[in-house]
Structures are given as structure tokens and as C-alpha cells.
Design a protein around this motif. Structure first.
Motif, PDB file in Angstrom:
ATOM      1  N   PHE A  98       3.077   6.905   8.958  1.00 47.58           N
ATOM      2  CA  PHE A  98       2.811   5.479   9.133  1.00 47.58           C
ATOM      3  C   PHE A  98       2.396   4.840   7.815  1.00 47.58           C
ATOM      4  O   PHE A  98       1.721   5.465   6.998  1.00 47.58           O
ATOM      5  CB  PHE A  98       1.693   5.245  10.161  1.00 47.58           C
ATOM      6  CG  PHE A  98       2.106   5.622  11.549  1.00 47.58           C
ATOM      7  CD1 PHE A  98       2.872   4.754  12.309  1.00 47.58           C
ATOM      8  CD2 PHE A  98       1.771   6.856  12.065  1.00 47.58           C
ATOM      9  CE1 PHE A  98       3.291   5.115  13.583  1.00 47.58           C
ATOM     10  CE2 PHE A  98       2.185   7.227  13.340  1.00 47.58           C
ATOM     11  CZ  PHE A  98       2.940   6.353  14.097  1.00 47.58           C
ATOM     12  N   CYS A  99       2.771   3.583   7.634  1.00 41.79           N
ATOM     13  CA  CYS A  99       2.342   2.831   6.456  1.00 41.79           C
ATOM     14  C   CYS A  99       0.973   2.203   6.736  1.00 41.79           C
ATOM     15  O   CYS A  99       0.484   2.256   7.864  1.00 41.79           O
ATOM     16  CB  CYS A  99       3.391   1.779   6.110  1.00 41.79           C
ATOM     17  SG  CYS A  99       3.271   0.281   7.102  1.00 41.79           S
ATOM     18  N   PRO A 100       0.335   1.610   5.730  1.00 41.93           N
ATOM     19  CA  PRO A 100      -1.000   1.018   5.945  1.00 41.93           C
ATOM     20  C   PRO A 100      -1.009  -0.120   6.975  1.00 41.93           C
ATOM     21  O   PRO A 100      -2.062  -0.516   7.438  1.00 41.93           O
ATOM     22  CB  PRO A 100      -1.385   0.478   4.557  1.00 41.93           C
ATOM     23  CG  PRO A 100      -0.517   1.218   3.599  1.00 41.93           C
ATOM     24  CD  PRO A 100       0.752   1.511   4.319  1.00 41.93           C
ATOM     25  N   HIS A 101       0.153  -0.649   7.339  1.00 46.47           N
ATOM     26  CA  HIS A 101       0.229  -1.733   8.314  1.00 46.47           C
ATOM     27  C   HIS A 101       0.602  -1.229   9.697  1.00 46.47           C
ATOM     28  O   HIS A 101       0.879  -2.003  10.603  1.00 46.47           O
ATOM     29  CB  HIS A 101       1.251  -2.770   7.846  1.00 46.47           C
ATOM     30  CG  HIS A 101       1.079  -3.158   6.421  1.00 46.47           C
ATOM     31  ND1 HIS A 101       1.902  -2.705   5.420  1.00 46.47           N
ATOM     32  CD2 HIS A 101       0.120  -3.896   5.817  1.00 46.47           C
ATOM     33  CE1 HIS A 101       1.483  -3.177   4.260  1.00 46.47           C
ATOM     34  NE2 HIS A 101       0.397  -3.887   4.466  1.00 46.47           N
ATOM     35  N   GLY A 102       0.647   0.106   9.839  1.00 44.09           N
ATOM     36  CA  GLY A 102       0.954   0.687  11.146  1.00 44.09           C
ATOM     37  C   GLY A 102       2.427   0.846  11.431  1.00 44.09           C
ATOM     38  O   GLY A 102       2.821   1.201  12.540  1.00 44.09           O
ATOM     39  N   HIS A 157       9.933   1.568   0.908  1.00 50.68           N
ATOM     40  CA  HIS A 157       8.883   0.547   0.838  1.00 50.68           C
ATOM     41  C   HIS A 157       7.556   1.105   1.357  1.00 50.68           C
ATOM     42  O   HIS A 157       6.513   0.992   0.710  1.00 50.68           O
ATOM     43  CB  HIS A 157       9.313  -0.658   1.682  1.00 50.68           C
ATOM     44  CG  HIS A 157       8.395  -1.832   1.606  1.00 50.68           C
ATOM     45  ND1 HIS A 157       8.626  -2.914   0.805  1.00 50.68           N
ATOM     46  CD2 HIS A 157       7.220  -2.078   2.238  1.00 50.68           C
ATOM     47  CE1 HIS A 157       7.645  -3.790   0.937  1.00 50.68           C
ATOM     48  NE2 HIS A 157       6.778  -3.304   1.813  1.00 50.68           N
ATOM     49  N   ARG A 158       7.598   1.746   2.486  1.00 54.93           N
ATOM     50  CA  ARG A 158       6.363   2.202   3.129  1.00 54.93           C
ATOM     51  C   ARG A 158       5.767   3.425   2.440  1.00 54.93           C
ATOM     52  O   ARG A 158       4.539   3.586   2.418  1.00 54.93           O
ATOM     53  CB  ARG A 158       6.616   2.451   4.619  1.00 54.93           C
ATOM     54  CG  ARG A 158       6.897   1.134   5.330  1.00 54.93           C
ATOM     55  CD  ARG A 158       7.163   1.289   6.811  1.00 54.93           C
ATOM     56  NE  ARG A 158       7.346  -0.039   7.412  1.00 54.93           N
ATOM     57  CZ  ARG A 158       7.725  -0.237   8.662  1.00 54.93           C
ATOM     58  NH1 ARG A 158       7.971   0.788   9.454  1.00 54.93           N
ATOM     59  NH2 ARG A 158       7.863  -1.468   9.123  1.00 54.93           N
ATOM     60  N   LEU A 159       6.625   4.259   1.880  1.00 58.88           N
ATOM     61  CA  LEU A 159       6.082   5.398   1.113  1.00 58.88           C
ATOM     62  C   LEU A 159       5.304   4.873  -0.086  1.00 58.88           C
ATOM     63  O   LEU A 159       4.207   5.340  -0.393  1.00 58.88           O
ATOM     64  CB  LEU A 159       7.216   6.327   0.652  1.00 58.88           C
ATOM     65  CG  LEU A 159       7.837   7.232   1.721  1.00 58.88           C
ATOM     66  CD1 LEU A 159       9.081   7.938   1.174  1.00 58.88           C
ATOM     67  CD2 LEU A 159       6.838   8.255   2.250  1.00 58.88           C
ATOM     68  N   TRP A 160       5.871   3.865  -0.739  1.00 60.86           N
ATOM     69  CA  TRP A 160       5.159   3.287  -1.892  1.00 60.86           C
ATOM     70  C   TRP A 160       3.850   2.636  -1.461  1.00 60.86           C
ATOM     71  O   TRP A 160       2.843   2.723  -2.151  1.00 60.86           O
ATOM     72  CB  TRP A 160       6.042   2.283  -2.640  1.00 60.86           C
ATOM     73  CG  TRP A 160       7.039   2.938  -3.550  1.00 60.86           C
ATOM     74  CD1 TRP A 160       8.400   2.850  -3.475  1.00 60.86           C
ATOM     75  CD2 TRP A 160       6.760   3.794  -4.673  1.00 60.86           C
ATOM     76  NE1 TRP A 160       8.977   3.600  -4.466  1.00 60.86           N
ATOM     77  CE2 TRP A 160       7.996   4.187  -5.213  1.00 60.86           C
ATOM     78  CE3 TRP A 160       5.588   4.266  -5.260  1.00 60.86           C
ATOM     79  CZ2 TRP A 160       8.101   5.036  -6.321  1.00 60.86           C
ATOM     80  CZ3 TRP A 160       5.686   5.103  -6.369  1.00 60.86           C
ATOM     81  CH2 TRP A 160       6.927   5.477  -6.890  1.00 60.86           C
ATOM     82  N   GLU A 161       3.857   1.997  -0.320  1.00 59.44           N
ATOM     83  CA  GLU A 161       2.618   1.388   0.180  1.00 59.44           C
ATOM     84  C   GLU A 161       1.525   2.432   0.366  1.00 59.44           C
ATOM     85  O   GLU A 161       0.374   2.214   0.002  1.00 59.44           O
ATOM     86  CB  GLU A 161       2.868   0.690   1.521  1.00 59.44           C
ATOM     87  CG  GLU A 161       3.664  -0.581   1.407  1.00 59.44           C
ATOM     88  CD  GLU A 161       3.858  -1.250   2.753  1.00 59.44           C
ATOM     89  OE1 GLU A 161       4.258  -2.413   2.766  1.00 59.44           O
ATOM     90  OE2 GLU A 161       3.624  -0.606   3.799  1.00 59.44           O
ATOM     91  N   VAL A 162       1.905   3.545   0.948  1.00 62.18           N
ATOM     92  CA  VAL A 162       0.920   4.616   1.164  1.00 62.18           C
ATOM     93  C   VAL A 162       0.398   5.103  -0.188  1.00 62.18           C
ATOM     94  O   VAL A 162      -0.809   5.276  -0.382  1.00 62.18           O
ATOM     95  CB  VAL A 162       1.560   5.804   1.943  1.00 62.18           C
ATOM     96  CG1 VAL A 162       0.592   6.979   2.011  1.00 62.18           C
ATOM     97  CG2 VAL A 162       1.964   5.363   3.348  1.00 62.18           C
ATOM     98  N   LEU A 210       2.726  -7.369  10.788  1.00 61.87           N
ATOM     99  CA  LEU A 210       3.831  -7.573   9.858  1.00 61.87           C
ATOM    100  C   LEU A 210       3.315  -7.469   8.433  1.00 61.87           C
ATOM    101  O   LEU A 210       2.225  -7.923   8.113  1.00 61.87           O
ATOM    102  CB  LEU A 210       4.466  -8.945  10.076  1.00 61.87           C
ATOM    103  CG  LEU A 210       5.331  -9.127  11.304  1.00 61.87           C
ATOM    104  CD1 LEU A 210       6.146 -10.396  11.163  1.00 61.87           C
ATOM    105  CD2 LEU A 210       6.245  -7.941  11.556  1.00 61.87           C
ATOM    106  N   ASP A 211       4.135  -6.858   7.601  1.00 65.64           N
ATOM    107  CA  ASP A 211       3.786  -6.706   6.188  1.00 65.64           C
ATOM    108  C   ASP A 211       4.114  -8.021   5.499  1.00 65.64           C
ATOM    109  O   ASP A 211       5.157  -8.171   4.877  1.00 65.64           O
ATOM    110  CB  ASP A 211       4.606  -5.540   5.619  1.00 65.64           C
ATOM    111  CG  ASP A 211       4.366  -5.366   4.144  1.00 65.64           C
ATOM    112  OD1 ASP A 211       3.392  -5.937   3.628  1.00 65.64           O
ATOM    113  OD2 ASP A 211       5.168  -4.662   3.510  1.00 65.64           O
ATOM    114  N   GLU A 212       3.227  -8.976   5.670  1.00 62.87           N
ATOM    115  CA  GLU A 212       3.465 -10.328   5.159  1.00 62.87           C
ATOM    116  C   GLU A 212       2.178 -10.798   4.505  1.00 62.87           C
ATOM    117  O   GLU A 212       1.128 -10.851   5.146  1.00 62.87           O
ATOM    118  CB  GLU A 212       3.864 -11.218   6.338  1.00 62.87           C
ATOM    119  CG  GLU A 212       4.750 -12.364   5.976  1.00 62.87           C
ATOM    120  CD  GLU A 212       4.028 -13.671   6.132  1.00 62.87           C
ATOM    121  OE1 GLU A 212       3.786 -14.307   5.091  1.00 62.87           O
ATOM    122  OE2 GLU A 212       3.665 -14.025   7.263  1.00 62.87           O
TER     123      GLU A 212
HETATM  124 ZN    ZN Z   1       3.702  -1.556   5.548  1.00 61.31          ZN
END
Ligand code: ZN
Length: 215
Positions: A122-126, A76-81, A159-161
Motif C-alpha cells: 500500500f502507498c501512504p494514501h492507502g 508512482h506509489r513505490l516512490w511515495e513509500v 485520493l493522491d491530490e
Molecule cells: Zn499514493
């Protein structure tokens, strides 16, 4: 959208459920669904050995639950980046896309994507991106509601919300921003933050899902 079991595992992890019990109330708030649906899903997860549940205290991930959640969180977080750094998405727009992509990402694609992005941590949400085969261990942090007036804090992870991120975009609050807590209203009222550029009031509910570093 009805959250599935994987959404629960990920949320429990995001709320610190790898190391401590997470209350049902927090899960209800995080997924914006009824308490009854949360209880029902938690019972399923307990039967599958993915979480442990203690009445009145909440749930914690088992080793199997943490492993499952970590793999998903990593994808999930790799895709976000990728979406933010290469396709011009902002941090409030990536959740739904990453949510779909994470479920169709093989471990080979995950490795290639990780290499393509130069192994982001880190993802864009930390949120922390674990290495392949490793589990997520977010740095233990308190949320914004845990600090008194006068504290200087840095926004470290949110939170990724979607709803929360839209709200933060409206307030122009961003990850890594530094603020002083200027005022805290009584009875879980809004918290006012201030820095050189601005003063913003943030709802107690949102503040309770924003993890900060005390400076
Ligand atoms: Zn995230």
C-alpha cells in the motif's frame, strides 16, 4: 500544471474506473480543470483505445488502459513509500516528486526499488501497489458521503491530490483514523466526524474523495 493523458488514466483508475463507469464530473473535480478540457482528453483516450465512454454515464478503462495505468501507479506509489519512509516526506508532499520520478523509472529500477522497500502493498494514501505486471484492483469501497449519521468508519484510502491532502493535514485527519459520523449538513454541506480525540467538520467535496471501511 496541465494534466497529461497518464494523469487521466491514473485518476480514472483511482476513482474505480477499472470496474465501473466514472462520471466526467468526478474527473473534473479530481483534476481541478474545466469540463471542456476533460471532454477533449477523453475523446483522445477513446481513440487510442484506452477508455470506453458512454454518454451521461462516464468512462471506464479498457484492458489496455488499465495495464498502462497500473504500471504508472505502481511506480508512482513505490516512490511515495520511499519518500515517506526514507526521506522524511509527509503524505501531502510526495505527489509532485513521485509524479516526476514515475516517468523516468525503468522496469529494472522499479524491481530494485520494490525489493529495497520489501515489497510494500500500500502507498501512504492507502492505495494498492500491484505486483510487477499485475493490474491495480482497489478494494471496492464507498466514500464518506455514502454513509448515514451514526456510522463508525475508518479512513481507508484518499485520493493522491495535493489540495485534498493539505486540507486533511490542516484538519489532522490521517489514514486509518476511526470516526463516528456525528452530523451531515443538508444540501451537500459539511460532514462532522468525531472520535475520542477530536471533532472535525469536513467539506462534502473532500468527503466524496475519501474512501472508508464501515466498522
Ligand atoms: Zn499514493
Amino acid at each position: 500544471m496541465t494534466p497529461n493523458r497518464e494523469d487521466y488514466l491514473k485518476l480514472i483508475l483511482e476513482l474505480g474506473g477499472d470496474q465501473k463507469k466514472v462520471s466526467n464530473k468526478k474527473i473534473v473535480a479530481g483534476l481541478s480543470i474545466s469540463g471542456a478540457s476533460v471532454s477533449e482528453m477523453i475523446n483522445k483516450l477513446v481513440k487510442e483505445g484506452l477508455v470506453e465512454h458512454s454518454p451521461y454515464q462516464g468512462v471506464q478503462l479498457t484492458a489496455a488502459g488499465l495495464e498502462k495505468a497500473s504500471t504508472l501507479v505502481r511506480k508512482h506509489r513505490l516512490w511515495e513509500v520511499f519518500l515517506v519512509d526514507h526521506l522524511g516526506y509527509s503524505w501531502n508532499e510526495v505527489h509532485d516528486e513521485a509524479e516526476v520520478l514515475e516517468h523516468v523509472t525503468s522496469s529494472q529500477m522499479e524491481q530494485r526499488l520494490d525489493a529495497y522497500l520489501s515489497h510494500p502493498t500500500f502507498c501512504p494514501h492507502g492505495g494498492m501497489i500491484p505486483q510487477q505486471g499485475q493490474t491495480v484492483h482497489e478494494k471496492g469501497r464507498e466514500t464518506l458521503v455514502n454513509y448515514p449519521e451514526g456510522s463508525t468508519i475508518r479512513i481507508a484510502r484518499v485520493l493522491d491530490e495535493k489540495e485534498l491532502l493539505d486540507y486533511l493535514m490542516d484538519l489532522t485527519i490521517d489514514i486509518h483514523d476511526v470516526y463516528t459520523i456525528k452530523a451531515i449538513a443538508a444540501y451537500e454541506g459539511p460532514i462532522t466526524l468525531q472520535n475520542d480525540q477530536k471533532e472535525v467538520s469536513i467539506s462534502y467535496k473532500a468527503a466524496s474523495t475519501i474512501f472508508v471501511d464501515l466498522l
